[in-house]
Design an enzyme around this catalytic site. Structure first.
Site, PDB file in Angstrom:
ATOM      1  N   HIS A   1      19.370  54.173  24.027  1.00 43.22           N
ATOM      2  CA  HIS A   1      18.287  54.711  24.835  1.00 43.22           C
ATOM      3  C   HIS A   1      18.099  56.188  24.502  1.00 43.22           C
ATOM      4  O   HIS A   1      19.027  56.850  24.033  1.00 43.22           O
ATOM      5  CB  HIS A   1      18.612  54.550  26.327  1.00 43.22           C
TER       6      HIS A   1
ATOM      7  N   LYS B   1      15.705  54.597  40.749  1.00 44.56           N
ATOM      8  CA  LYS B   1      14.386  55.237  40.701  1.00 44.56           C
ATOM      9  C   LYS B   1      13.495  54.699  41.817  1.00 44.56           C
ATOM     10  O   LYS B   1      12.714  55.433  42.433  1.00 44.56           O
ATOM     11  CB  LYS B   1      13.760  54.964  39.336  1.00 44.56           C
TER      12      LYS B   1
END
Length: 935
Positions: free
Chosen positions: A149, A592
């Protein structure tokens, strides 16, 4: 921050050691800068030396940098400070490693929390017998999965230089060096530092998938094979020190199983550069490296096993195998036998090397088809050595090679294929249309209509696409990747092929869709029992809502006939005692989506519920934890993370991602890598045994945790839904710089839309960290705690006592992480970044609740810890206090550069904006290095 050091090792030992090592490194770095004409820069390094005094947290003049944005000295000072932060991390890493060695030498069994000695001694003290522990040990299977990532901000060459510096730091620990040798070591250190300085840290070009694979191959091919002997040694030493019989672990098959996974080249979720061709090359690269390593390991073993027929009789089994393998290899055998004529063990190894398969071609006569066949020959080698009384050689020489084969096989790491459910929707729309079915609007179909179509089609082996017709681009992308997997499966078997993972799983139809797409690629087999997939289809539950629905989705999936047939086939392939279903849970998007408390409690509850579902179906559940590198994305001390899982969630198996910069932080050096793998394997054993005895009844404080989760999520969502929130976020953080950066091959957004939903969790967290808000690591915690304290002080005290006594691991883990996240945030720096928000009304509308919640969280946490966090958590405070003053001028410079860069872009001054981007990226790297985390 990433995982702060939380071992029970003495601060009196570790912290002074950090200061000494840091002083050694910084003095050498300053000398290098002076000697190459950068004396002014050397004087601006942090933690200056003052006549042999301890490390100074700050000093006059060190942070007095020129304020001109184009001042070359300031630009170089940022890069030098970035290197200084990384040297600090290495000093801390080495200090903890040496402290662990010292404590172990002094005889304490349980001083290093989470280690083998800690776990084994505690299990024995709590009533588990040696036989029970040994039986559970062979069930342990840990699989770290490496991903790329966009969170690793360092170049590959820079990582190489840092590894060299750490090795020299460890070498300096040896007390045998003469003064001259020690001076030479210091010169070696200075040379390594000069190489690092002259290399530069900024990525000049955006990394490619091939480049990211190269970094992953270093860890899989170099670091982890070298770590295996260290890991085994740690277990064997602890086993004996606890008082257990070492003979119990003599055979490699009696030890925990370790394997590795990989996402680079297989993870195509929002990553258009991961094409079927990239996936095919990735599988070939992994296999090539695995076989190169095995060839070298077998050659070293052959060189050592030069046992002559003049000294010992040749066991009959060895002679028979030599003849059989030579006959199978045909023309390849005589050269192998011609060498070392009177050394039959060595001859067998020569033949075994010749029998290794070609990683790129189809199976050849006489060559090994699977790693199991090589393991059988190694077992024969070991058995025949024992037969002649050479048990030591079997144990010391053959067992390490056997462990390497069992761990890495012919494939090095299992490659997962991941794609988003929304992309699969578009692929199915393409397929239905190409097949003459009105399905262009498949993405808008209700779930029951999808289920009916999927069930109907899965009953038939007839594909949609035939006669050379082409489907649309989405279908071809998915089917192309699955066809690569099907081809690899046919030629080399299932080893090296991981799971088919569905991101954003919302319904069982999202999982059944993969079966249908696999049918088109020739990956779905049809037999008497209907369709079956040879590879596991794995849901990834990411949002709070999807986690809440996960038990029902899993129930429907396990009940489906194609899943049942697939699990039965996979069970036959693996030889497992029960069918096994893997489920991936995401920490990033849930954090999130709902904030820290709601995310961690939602994950805990979902796992507990899914364990019950799997047990009803007679299936073993294997959770795959999609953790990131920061607290907001599931990071935290490894041993505490493992302990915090609900009973039954870790029953022998643990799979988890290692992402971005955490790979180099945790695994760059063999000693550190062995320690982190030890925490995972020992923790898995502990969780397995304790989970089998633990009550499945809800903890008495579970309703209170649910209340905290709901209150904190409400407060967190209020912030995200405040009018102007995205404008505030876009201007008060460097998210636009991160999106323009070159730190990963993957785009920051899945589809390019500038919405909260489309923004990946990694850059979301990265940007908040850079501006020192870190809202997803603590926001909402204070309101939840103070609401409980005001409403029910007696219950609050029960909660606080439980945390202080560490009686309930999920609570202990949650509060500790929240406290670390809060401590890393900085309200003064937040306010400076908020000054970048153009509209003063929007600025205050968002900043005021953030600052208010920061104070509420401080009060709530201090009520839990019974005092200021700096006093009650001294180790974390020390880690942050070393970094805080040194980060100040970099934040100031980043803010000034952001203002100028954005102004240049807004005024269409492209050349000026392009010139400002590299120094901006330098500040991003430096702050990430200082905090020890990006996303």
């Amino acid at each position: 921050m990433t995982e702060a050091p939380t071992s029970r090792l003495s601060d009196a030992t570790a912290l002074p050691k950090v200061d000494r090592d840091l002083r050694h490194l910084m003095d050498a770095f300053a000398e290098v800068l002076h000697e190459i004409g950068e004396g002014e820069l050397a004087r601006r390094l942090p933690w200056p030396a003052e006549n042999g005094a301890p490390i100074a947290l700050d000093a006059p003049g060190v942070n007095d940098w020129p304020q001109d944005l184009d001042d070359p000295l300031t630009e170089r000072a940022v890069e030098a400070r970035s290197i200084a932060f990384q040297l600090l991390h290495q000093a801390e890493e080495n200090a903890l490693a040496q402290s662990r060695r010292q404590v172990e030498s002094e005889g304490a069994l349980d001083a290093d929390s989470g280690s083998w000695e800690y776990v084994l001694s505690r299990l024995a003290a709590d009533g588990w017998s040696e036989a029970e522990i040994a039986a559970a040990l062979v069930e342990v299977h840990v699989e770290p999965v490496l991903t790329a990532h966009p969170t690793e901000a360092k170049r590959a060459s820079v990582l190489h230089h840092h590894r060299a510096i750490y090795r020299l730091l460890v070498d300096a620990e040896n007390q045998m060096w003469t003064p001259g040798e020690r001076a030479s070591l210091r010169e070696d250190m200075k040379a390594a530092l000069e190489r690092l300085w002259r290399t530069g840290e900024i990525l000049l070009e955006k990394p490619t998938v091939a480049g990211e694979l190269g970094i992953v191959l270093h860890f899989l091919g170099d670091v982890f094979p070298a770590t295996l002997p260290w890991l085994d040694r740690r277990l064997l030493t602890a086993w004996q020190r606890v008082g257990f019989d070492p003979a119990s672990l003599d055979e490699a098959t009696r030890r925990p199983r370790l394997s590795f996974g990989n996402w680079v080249g297989g993870d195509r979720d929002g990553h258009p550069l991961v094409t079927p061709e990239v996936t095919a090359r990735t599988l070939e690269s992994l296999a090539t490296r695995a076989l190169d390593n095995l060839r070298a390991a077998l050659a070293r073993l052959a060189a050592g096993l030069s046992l002559s027929v003049s000294r010992q009789a040749v066991p009959e089994a060895l002679s028979h195998r030599l003849d059989a393998l030579a006959e199978a290899l045909g023309e390849a055998a005589p050269p192998a036998l011609a060498r070392n004529r009177d050394e039959p063990w060595r001859q067998l190894l020569n033949l075994m090397i010749a029998a290794l398969p070609d990683p790129l071609g189809p199976p050849a006569p006489g060559r090994y088809r699977t790693a199991d066949a090589l393991l059988a020959d190694l077992d024969l080698l070991s058995q025949t050595l024992k037969e002649i009384g050479a048990e030591r050689l079997a144990r010391r020489d053959v067992t390490p090679v056997r462990r390497q084969v069992a761990t890495f096989g012919f494939h090095l790491a299992a490659l997962d294929i991941r794609q988003n459910s929304a992309f699969h929707d578009r692929a199915l729309a393409d397929l239905l249309t190409a097949g003459g079915i009105d399905g262009a609007d498949y993405a808008d179909w209700p779930m029951d209509r999808r289920r009916q179509m999927l069930d109907r089609e899965l009953a038939s082996p007839r594909p949609f696409i035939h006669d050379g017709r082409r489907a649309g681009p989405h279908a071809e992308a998915v089917i192309g990747a699955l066809a690569v997997v099907a081809q690899r499966l046919e030629t080399h078997g299932p080893a090296g092929l991981g799971a088919l993972i569905v991101s954003m799983t919302r319904d069982v139809a999202d999982l059944l869709a993969v079966y249908l797409l696999a049918r088109e690629a020739g990956l779905l087999a049809f037999g008497e029992d209907g369709a079956a997939c040879p590879l596991p289809v794995v849901p990834l539950f990411e949002t709070i809502e999807d986690l809440a629905h996960s038990p029902a989705i899993l129930d429907a999936f396990l009940a489906h006939p194609v899943t049942r047939a697939s699990l039965a086939r996979q069970q036959r392939q693996s030889g497992a005692p029960r069918p096994s279903q893997q489920v991936m849970i995401g920490y990033s998007d849930s954090g999130k989506d709902g904030g820290l408390v709601a995310s961690q409690w939602g994950l805990h509850q979902a796992q507990a519920a899914m364990v019950e579902v799997a047990e009803r179906h007679g299936v073993t559940l294997r959770f795959f934890h999609g953790r990131g590198g920061t607290i907001s994305r599931g990071s935290g001390p490894t041993h505490r993370f493992v302990r915090a899982q609900p009973p039954g969630a870790i029953d022998g198996a643990l799979r988890l991602t290692e992402q971005g910069e955490t790979i180099s932080q945790k695994y760059a050096n063999v000693v550190t890598a062995a320690h982190n793998l030890e925490l995972l394997t020992a923790g898995t054993l502990n969780a397995t045994l304790r989970g089998r005895r633990a009550s499945r009844a809800a903890h008495p404080l579970a309703p209170i945790m649910a209340r905290l989760a709901e209150t904190s999520r409400t407060r967190y969502r209020q912030l995200l839904e405040t009018p102007g929130f995205m404008d505030f976020y876009a201007q008060a953080t460097p998210i636009d710089v991160i999106e323009a950066s070159r730190i990963g091959s993957r785009p920051a957004r899945r589809t390019g839309k500038r919405t909260m939903e489309d923004l990946r969790a990694i850059p979301w967290v990265f940007a908040w960290s850079q501006a020192r808000f870190l809202v997803s690591a603590w926001y909402g915690v204070g309101s939840a705690l103070l609401d409980l304290l005001d409403d029910d002080p007696e219950t609050f005290e029960r909660l606080a006592t439980c945390k202080r006594d560490a009686d309930w691991p999920p609570l202990h883990y949650l509060i500790s992480n929240a406290a670390t996240g809060w401590a890393t945030a900085d309200p003064a720096i937040m306010q400076r970044y908020a000054g970048l928000v153009g509209d003063p009304v929007t600025r205050q509308r968002l900043l005021d609740p953030i600052l208010d919640e920061y104070e509420r969280t401080r009060h709530g946490l201090e009520a839990i810890y019974q005092g200021p966090l700096a006093d009650t958590r001294p180790r974390v405070h020390h880690v942050l206090a070393l970094r805080g003053p040194a980060l100040e001028p970099i934040h100031q410079r980043q803010i000034k550069l952001l203002q100028a860069w954005r102004e240049a872009k807004n005024n269409d001054h492209a050349d000026q904006a392009d010139a400002l981007l590299p120094p901006l990226l330098q500040t991003v790297n430096a702050i990430a290095a200082g905090l020890g985390a990006t996303g």
